[in-house]
Design a protein around this motif. Sequence first.
Motif, short mmCIF file in Angstrom:
data_model
loop_
_atom_site.label_atom_id
_atom_site.label_comp_id
_atom_site.label_asym_id
_atom_site.label_seq_id
_atom_site.Cartn_x
_atom_site.Cartn_y
_atom_site.Cartn_z
N LEU A 65 0.81 -1.22 0.00
CA LEU A 65 0.00 0.00 0.00
C LEU A 65 0.84 1.27 0.00
O LEU A 65 0.30 2.37 0.02
N GLY A 66 2.16 1.10 -0.01
CA GLY A 66 3.05 2.26 -0.12
C GLY A 66 3.03 3.18 1.08
O GLY A 66 3.19 4.40 0.94
N HIS A 67 2.87 2.63 2.26
CA HIS A 67 2.82 3.46 3.46
C HIS A 67 4.18 4.12 3.73
O HIS A 67 5.23 3.51 3.56
N GLN A 68 4.11 5.37 4.16
CA GLN A 68 5.29 6.11 4.60
C GLN A 68 5.24 6.22 6.12
O GLN A 68 4.23 5.88 6.76
N VAL A 69 6.32 6.70 6.73
CA VAL A 69 6.33 6.89 8.19
C VAL A 69 5.18 7.83 8.55
O VAL A 69 5.05 8.92 7.98
N PRO A 70 4.27 7.42 9.45
CA PRO A 70 3.09 8.25 9.75
C PRO A 70 3.49 9.59 10.35
O PRO A 70 4.38 9.68 11.19
N ALA A 71 2.80 10.65 9.91
CA ALA A 71 3.09 11.99 10.38
C ALA A 71 2.47 12.26 11.74
O ALA A 71 2.94 13.10 12.50
#
Length: 506
Positions: free
Chosen positions: A264-270
């Motif tokens: 799902l292409g998750h990045q480090v959550p902001a």
Amino acid sequence: MNRASSQVAPSTGRLTQPRSAVVPDESRKPAPDALTIGRRLRHVRQESGQTLGEVAESVGMSASALSLIENGKREPRLSMLTALAEALDAPLADLLATAPPSRRAALEIRLERAQRADSYQHLGLPAVKIGPRLPMEALEALVGMHEAMAAVQAERAATPEHARMANAELRERMRAADNYFGEIEAAAADLLSAIKHPGGPISRASVDRLAGHLGYSLVHISDLPGSTRTVTDMTHKRVYLPQPEAGQHDSRSLALQAIGHLVLGHQVPADYAEFLSQRVEINYFAAALLMPEQDAVARLQEAKQSKDIAIEDLRDAFAVSYETAAHRFTNLATRHLDIPVHFMRISRDGVIYKAYENDGVSFPRDATGAIEGQRVCRQWTARRVFEQPDLSQAFQAYTDTRSGTYWCTAVVDRTPEGLFSVNVGVPYQSVKWMRGRETTHRSKSRCPDPTCCMQPPADLSSRWGGHAWPSARAHSHLLAAMPPGVFPGVDDTEVYTFLERHAPTD
């Protein structure tokens, strides 16, 4: 949220009158701190036209010591403040006032406090020297920047209020989509097609092939960090999972959730809201692989034609937990079967841990719109299931509520943390499709009317009112702030040490 308090009777939810109470003295004013005293002292000295050295000499101290006081780095004794007030020919009250003497002084105090905070100290950045040469515009910009950073840090810390609001906002998005997310369904279908999955339940071997297709390997390990469910080594393309043991989650689900972050292409959550959204997405992704849309919908449509839909059948067909099957039903019921639905997972004492609805059922909620942590009516099926003699069987019942009549089916889930109820319900007009609709169990809920179930019966109140003082069990996981960090509750040092220990040698 139902906050536990020594003054709240759990059976009534009303405040009881304590025998005695401490009444705060509202006439008391907060004492000035060293920074405010220092700025007021400097202001009064400069207004008098005296230098640091002149005032210091008149009270028998060094100019450097007086400078430390004016900069708020040393707190003066009252006797010294009295002497300074006399030397400056000013009332002592002027030095002890809690308000800064000017807007500039107020900004200087705020900047000084920000730069002394542990959060700034940990950045290892130099402090800006605060003095008359610092332009007012720069001072305002620095204060604004520090306070904006503090606000972001506070939001990422996910206080109970932030966590509840994030939950409420996410649930609104889920309701708007009928809890169906086509992009995630498509991503899951593409993966299944890539490994040529023949349909039906997905095996552990198929999960290994899915990971291999993405270039990753699954490694079961016995020393996974205690603060984690899985750990993904993105350098060496490994997903570390706990050793399968009795009582642990299905390792297929854990592996698929870890893979979900990658697909799902998750990045480090902001922030916490994004962290929570990612958790929901990977749970959805895992369920879409464990119970593929095409197969699950075909079974459900066939069951609807037979007017025999049952969550148990979905659970057994795909070898998943009842809760996973119930969640998956909410994903597909409205989009493919035109059945509105609600779902709950509650503790034995009625506290909501998870909930979803698009059928108009009225969940209890707090001022932020949050449902989690609220207590549901005793007359609802989700709570009545605990009263049944055989907790291994599903329990069906109708409940008349203020928002309509609902048919629900509930199952008791035994966990190391205690008994929980997993509940799925539909409005009366949709019950014709459900197995168990012939049940004769029926109840009426008048909540939020307190006479429904929040207040004890009159005879019990007359006997025990004023004679009971229970010690409430606090649901600390619902009340406390979320642990700090990018991934709440995860000890980064522990994770990095683990990866270092298990990384393959080159």
